[in-house]
Scaffold this motif. Structure first.
Motif, PDB file in Angstrom:
ATOM      1  N   ARG A   1       1.107  14.937  -1.742  1.00  0.00           N
ATOM      2  CA  ARG A   1       0.717  14.477  -0.403  1.00  0.00           C
ATOM      3  C   ARG A   1      -0.804  14.511  -0.266  1.00  0.00           C
ATOM      4  NH1 ARG A   1       5.197  17.597   1.418  1.00  0.00           N
ATOM      5  NH2 ARG A   1       3.822  19.250   2.100  1.00  0.00           N
ATOM      6  N   LYS A   2      -1.407  15.531  -0.853  1.00  0.00           N
ATOM      7  CA  LYS A   2      -2.864  15.646  -0.794  1.00  0.00           C
ATOM      8  C   LYS A   2      -3.516  14.497  -1.540  1.00  0.00           C
ATOM      9  CE  LYS A   2      -6.643  18.879  -1.649  1.00  0.00           C
ATOM     10  NZ  LYS A   2      -7.008  20.210  -2.178  1.00  0.00           N
ATOM     11  N   GLU A   3      -2.961  14.134  -2.701  1.00  0.00           N
ATOM     12  CA  GLU A   3      -3.520  13.023  -3.459  1.00  0.00           C
ATOM     13  C   GLU A   3      -3.384  11.703  -2.706  1.00  0.00           C
ATOM     14  OE1 GLU A   3      -3.015  12.596  -7.673  1.00  0.00           O
ATOM     15  OE2 GLU A   3      -2.087  14.583  -7.784  1.00  0.00           O
ATOM     16  N   LEU A   4      -2.341  11.620  -1.870  1.00  0.00           N
ATOM     17  CA  LEU A   4      -2.156  10.397  -1.093  1.00  0.00           C
ATOM     18  C   LEU A   4      -3.038  10.386   0.155  1.00  0.00           C
ATOM     19  CD1 LEU A   4       1.714  10.028  -1.287  1.00  0.00           C
ATOM     20  CD2 LEU A   4       0.030   8.497  -2.269  1.00  0.00           C
ATOM     21  N   GLY A   5      -3.717  11.514   0.391  1.00  0.00           N
ATOM     22  CA  GLY A   5      -4.621  11.567   1.535  1.00  0.00           C
ATOM     23  C   GLY A   5      -3.937  11.918   2.827  1.00  0.00           C
ATOM     24  N   ARG A   6      -2.716  12.570   2.724  1.00  0.00           N
ATOM     25  CA  ARG A   6      -2.015  12.931   3.951  1.00  0.00           C
ATOM     26  C   ARG A   6      -2.635  14.167   4.540  1.00  0.00           C
ATOM     27  NH1 ARG A   6       0.165   9.145   6.195  1.00  0.00           N
ATOM     28  NH2 ARG A   6       1.618  10.501   7.256  1.00  0.00           N
TER      29      ARG A   6
ATOM     30  N   ALA B   1      13.286  14.493  -5.430  1.00  0.00           N
ATOM     31  CA  ALA B   1      12.858  15.467  -4.428  1.00  0.00           C
ATOM     32  C   ALA B   1      11.748  14.893  -3.581  1.00  0.00           C
ATOM     33  CB  ALA B   1      12.364  16.732  -5.124  1.00  0.00           C
ATOM     34  N   ALA B   2      11.437  15.590  -2.501  1.00  0.00           N
ATOM     35  CA  ALA B   2      10.377  15.134  -1.603  1.00  0.00           C
ATOM     36  C   ALA B   2       9.014  15.335  -2.235  1.00  0.00           C
ATOM     37  CB  ALA B   2      10.453  15.931  -0.303  1.00  0.00           C
ATOM     38  N   LEU B   3       7.998  14.703  -1.648  1.00  0.00           N
ATOM     39  CA  LEU B   3       6.642  14.863  -2.164  1.00  0.00           C
ATOM     40  C   LEU B   3       6.191  16.314  -2.060  1.00  0.00           C
ATOM     41  CD1 LEU B   3       4.942  11.815  -0.487  1.00  0.00           C
ATOM     42  CD2 LEU B   3       5.502  12.057  -2.886  1.00  0.00           C
ATOM     43  N   THR B   4       5.583  16.824  -3.093  1.00  0.00           N
ATOM     44  CA  THR B   4       5.027  18.161  -3.039  1.00  0.00           C
ATOM     45  C   THR B   4       3.705  18.123  -2.298  1.00  0.00           C
ATOM     46  OG1 THR B   4       3.799  17.855  -5.074  1.00  0.00           O
ATOM     47  CG2 THR B   4       6.043  18.704  -5.280  1.00  0.00           C
ATOM     48  N   PHE B   5       3.200  19.303  -1.970  1.00  0.00           N
ATOM     49  CA  PHE B   5       1.937  19.362  -1.255  1.00  0.00           C
ATOM     50  C   PHE B   5       0.827  18.714  -2.072  1.00  0.00           C
ATOM     51  CE2 PHE B   5      -1.223  20.898   1.573  1.00  0.00           C
ATOM     52  CZ  PHE B   5      -2.306  21.249   0.791  1.00  0.00           C
ATOM     53  N   ARG B   6       0.844  18.949  -3.391  1.00  0.00           N
ATOM     54  CA  ARG B   6      -0.202  18.374  -4.231  1.00  0.00           C
ATOM     55  C   ARG B   6      -0.196  16.863  -4.155  1.00  0.00           C
ATOM     56  NH1 ARG B   6      -0.178  15.991  -8.926  1.00  0.00           N
ATOM     57  NH2 ARG B   6       1.992  16.500  -9.364  1.00  0.00           N
TER      58      ARG B   6
ATOM     59  N   ARG C   1       2.074   9.164 -12.095  1.00  0.00           N
ATOM     60  CA  ARG C   1       1.116  10.261 -11.984  1.00  0.00           C
ATOM     61  C   ARG C   1       1.482  11.201 -10.848  1.00  0.00           C
ATOM     62  NH1 ARG C   1      -2.930   6.863 -12.169  1.00  0.00           N
ATOM     63  NH2 ARG C   1      -3.460   7.077  -9.975  1.00  0.00           N
ATOM     64  N   LEU C   2       1.912  10.634  -9.735  1.00  0.00           N
ATOM     65  CA  LEU C   2       2.268  11.431  -8.565  1.00  0.00           C
ATOM     66  C   LEU C   2       3.721  11.898  -8.595  1.00  0.00           C
ATOM     67  CD1 LEU C   2       0.482   9.336  -5.782  1.00  0.00           C
ATOM     68  CD2 LEU C   2      -0.343  11.357  -6.989  1.00  0.00           C
ATOM     69  N   GLN C   3       4.408  11.619  -9.697  1.00  0.00           N
ATOM     70  CA  GLN C   3       5.807  12.026  -9.880  1.00  0.00           C
ATOM     71  C   GLN C   3       6.718  11.443  -8.811  1.00  0.00           C
ATOM     72  OE1 GLN C   3       6.231  16.262 -10.597  1.00  0.00           O
ATOM     73  NE2 GLN C   3       4.140  16.375 -11.340  1.00  0.00           N
TER      74      GLN C   3
ATOM     75  N   GLN D   1       0.837  -1.194   0.000  1.00  0.00           N
ATOM     76  CA  GLN D   1       0.000   0.000   0.000  1.00  0.00           C
ATOM     77  C   GLN D   1       0.868   1.239   0.000  1.00  0.00           C
ATOM     78  OE1 GLN D   1      -2.667  -0.310   3.357  1.00  0.00           O
ATOM     79  NE2 GLN D   1      -4.109  -1.588   2.228  1.00  0.00           N
ATOM     80  N   LEU D   2       0.429   2.260  -0.726  1.00  0.00           N
ATOM     81  CA  LEU D   2       1.198   3.494  -0.831  1.00  0.00           C
ATOM     82  C   LEU D   2       0.780   4.472   0.252  1.00  0.00           C
ATOM     83  CD1 LEU D   2       3.330   4.953  -2.578  1.00  0.00           C
ATOM     84  CD2 LEU D   2       1.421   5.998  -3.813  1.00  0.00           C
ATOM     85  N   THR D   3       1.760   4.939   1.013  1.00  0.00           N
ATOM     86  CA  THR D   3       1.550   5.994   2.007  1.00  0.00           C
ATOM     87  C   THR D   3       2.542   7.109   1.709  1.00  0.00           C
ATOM     88  OG1 THR D   3       3.183   5.095   3.570  1.00  0.00           O
ATOM     89  CG2 THR D   3       0.910   4.266   3.746  1.00  0.00           C
ATOM     90  N   GLY D   4       2.397   8.227   2.396  1.00  0.00           N
ATOM     91  CA  GLY D   4       3.362   9.307   2.210  1.00  0.00           C
ATOM     92  C   GLY D   4       4.771   8.870   2.539  1.00  0.00           C
ATOM     93  N   ALA D   5       4.921   8.068   3.609  1.00  0.00           N
ATOM     94  CA  ALA D   5       6.250   7.614   4.018  1.00  0.00           C
ATOM     95  C   ALA D   5       6.857   6.659   3.001  1.00  0.00           C
ATOM     96  CB  ALA D   5       6.159   6.938   5.393  1.00  0.00           C
ATOM     97  N   SER D   6       6.073   5.687   2.536  1.00  0.00           N
ATOM     98  CA  SER D   6       6.627   4.734   1.576  1.00  0.00           C
ATOM     99  C   SER D   6       6.896   5.408   0.237  1.00  0.00           C
ATOM    100  CB  SER D   6       5.691   3.535   1.399  1.00  0.00           C
ATOM    101  OG  SER D   6       4.445   3.919   0.852  1.00  0.00           O
ATOM    102  N   ALA D   7       6.066   6.384  -0.133  1.00  0.00           N
ATOM    103  CA  ALA D   7       6.301   7.122  -1.377  1.00  0.00           C
ATOM    104  C   ALA D   7       7.611   7.889  -1.308  1.00  0.00           C
ATOM    105  CB  ALA D   7       5.144   8.078  -1.645  1.00  0.00           C
ATOM    106  N   ALA D   8       7.886   8.506  -0.151  1.00  0.00           N
ATOM    107  CA  ALA D   8       9.154   9.220   0.011  1.00  0.00           C
ATOM    108  C   ALA D   8      10.330   8.266  -0.112  1.00  0.00           C
ATOM    109  CB  ALA D   8       9.182   9.936   1.366  1.00  0.00           C
TER     110      ALA D   8
END
Length: 420
Positions: A415-420, A408-413, A309-311, A271-278
């Motif tokens: 993170r929002k798409e990931l539901g953070r 680079a780190a996740l942008t705000f956009r 899609r989420l870069q 599952q994709l989370t903000g932490a795993s995406a980073a």
């Protein structure tokens, strides 16, 4: 010898102003500026891969660089390239920011609007510091001893495809070859690394989530040293606490591990989370494990498209690992590669659950029979990825290119798409 200066500035007007002044400095050799944090880290990583001597002595970071905030970018550069001196250019030259910049690893701070004398003084001082560090540490790869280890993430196309087993065996193979290795369980809600190795633990990755400056001592207190020598940083026993590990915390944790271990393997789960995406963003190699069935391959394709899609990661920068492979299966690795548009590992893991069942049920997967087909294939995969001593760069050579540093780190956009 001229001082090489790399400006990192996102604003076009600021680029012109800064490069004009830098070109006027005595014995200065400004190089082409980079315009965002990703380009800066990638450029430094590419230069370091060629030779330490190719790295600039000074990097000038403008406060409006992005998408990673300037202070976090400075920390990343200081951790990965310790002989490069970083100067922060900012409109806030107060003592609070000055102290924060020093804490994050900057060697100097210059106030806006820029003045020639102040900039010249800072650049000269930082260049001298950089030269002194290089003399002290020595030339060549010794400059980066203990810093910039290889990071490999292992994600599952869906749950149950074998990502955790793959991550564990890759870490075991790297450690057995003589490389200091850490295994991070970033499957924060349902991580099973501890269960697969039948260990009891008190500390987990959550204990590092709120710490901005993870020192070697703090990191050592959080990891569990397995009998095999692999350092384990485990998912929390209470899955709901996984939410405490944000994408920012994940970046700090991965950077700290990378600075202390030659190989860092990260189990990102299915599952994709903000932490795993980073973590996937930061990885030198991102593996996506799938089984050769319609549901799993569909999940792999969905994951690859979402990462793109989420870069987070491009398809061509992702490597598919086929688990439970058999020659008689209708879906073969070449078809999976065509469907997903990714790279494909040359080593496929054979289908032989009977070989694994006893070790998995007992929580002793580190004791898999060395003559077994599954274990041999997983360790061969570690060699293909360059995790085993003497096989460095094997996957990159086969694919004809290297990743070239962190994203680079996740942008705000995102993170929002990931539901953070």
């Amino acid at each position: 010898m001229p001082t090489r200066i790399l400006p990192a500035v996102g604003d076009a007007d600021a680029v012109r102003s800064l490069t004009t002044l830098l070109s006027q400095l005595p014995d200065a050799e400004p190089v082409a500026p980079v315009t965002d944090s990703t380009q800066l880290v990638d450029t430094l990583a590419r230069l370091a891969a060629e030779s330490v001597d190719e790295l600039p002595e000074v990097v000038v970071v403008h406060e409006r660089i992005g998408p990673v905030p300037a202070l976090e970018l400075i920390r990343e550069v200081a951790l990965r390239f310790p002989a490069v001196g970083v100067i922060l250019v900012t409109s806030d030259a107060g003592p609070g920011l000055f102290q924060a910049a020093m804490d994050y690893g900057a060697r100097g701070l210059v106030a806006l609007p820029l003045h020639y004398e102040e900039l010249a003084s800072r650049v000269h001082a930082v260049a001298q510091w950089s030269a002194g560090v290089r003399r002290h540490l020595g030339a060549g790869a010794d400059v980066f001893s203990g810093v910039g280890g290889t990071v490999v993430t292992v994600s599952g196309a869906k749950g149950g495809v074998g990502a955790t087993l793959t991550a564990i065996q890759l870490a075991l193979a790297a450690q057995a070859s003589g490389r200091s290795t850490a295994l991070l369980d970033m499957d924060l809600q349902t991580g099973d690394v501890a269960a697969f190795l039948d260990i009891q633990f008190r500390r987990s990755v959550v204990d590092l989530a709120a710490i901005n400056d993870i020192s070697p001592r703090v990191l050592a207190d959080a990891v569990f040293r397995h009998d095999t020598g692999v350092a384990l940083l485990l998912a929390p026993g209470d899955g709901e606490r996984g939410e405490e590990v944000t994408d920012r915390a994940a970046r700090h944790i991965v950077s700290a591990l990378r600075s202390r271990y030659e190989v860092v393997v990260i189990d990102c789960g299915g599952q994709l989370t903000g932490a795993s995406a980073a973590a996937v963003e930061m990885a030198d190699t991102a593996l996506l494990v799938t089984t050769p069935d319609v549901v799993a391959v569909r999940g792999a394709k969905r994951t690859v498209r979402m990462w793109d899609r989420l870069q987070i990661r491009k398809a061509e920068e992702t490597t598919i690992v086929v688990n439970r492979h058999s020659r008689g299966a209708e879906i073969q690795p070449s078809l999976i590669q065509k469907i997903t548009g990714t790279g494909i590992a040359a080593t496929a893991i054979p289908a032989n659950y009977k070989e694994l069942q006893g070790a998995i049920d007992a929580g002793r997967v580190h004791e898999l029979d060395g003559k077994g087909a599954v274990r041999q294939a997983l360790w061969a995969l570690a060699g293909e990825l360059g995790l085993v001593k003497g096989t460095e760069g094997a996957l990159q050579r086969r694919n004809g290119k290297a990743r070239g540093g962190d994203r680079a780190a996740l942008t705000f956009r995102r993170r929002k798409e990931l539901g953070r």
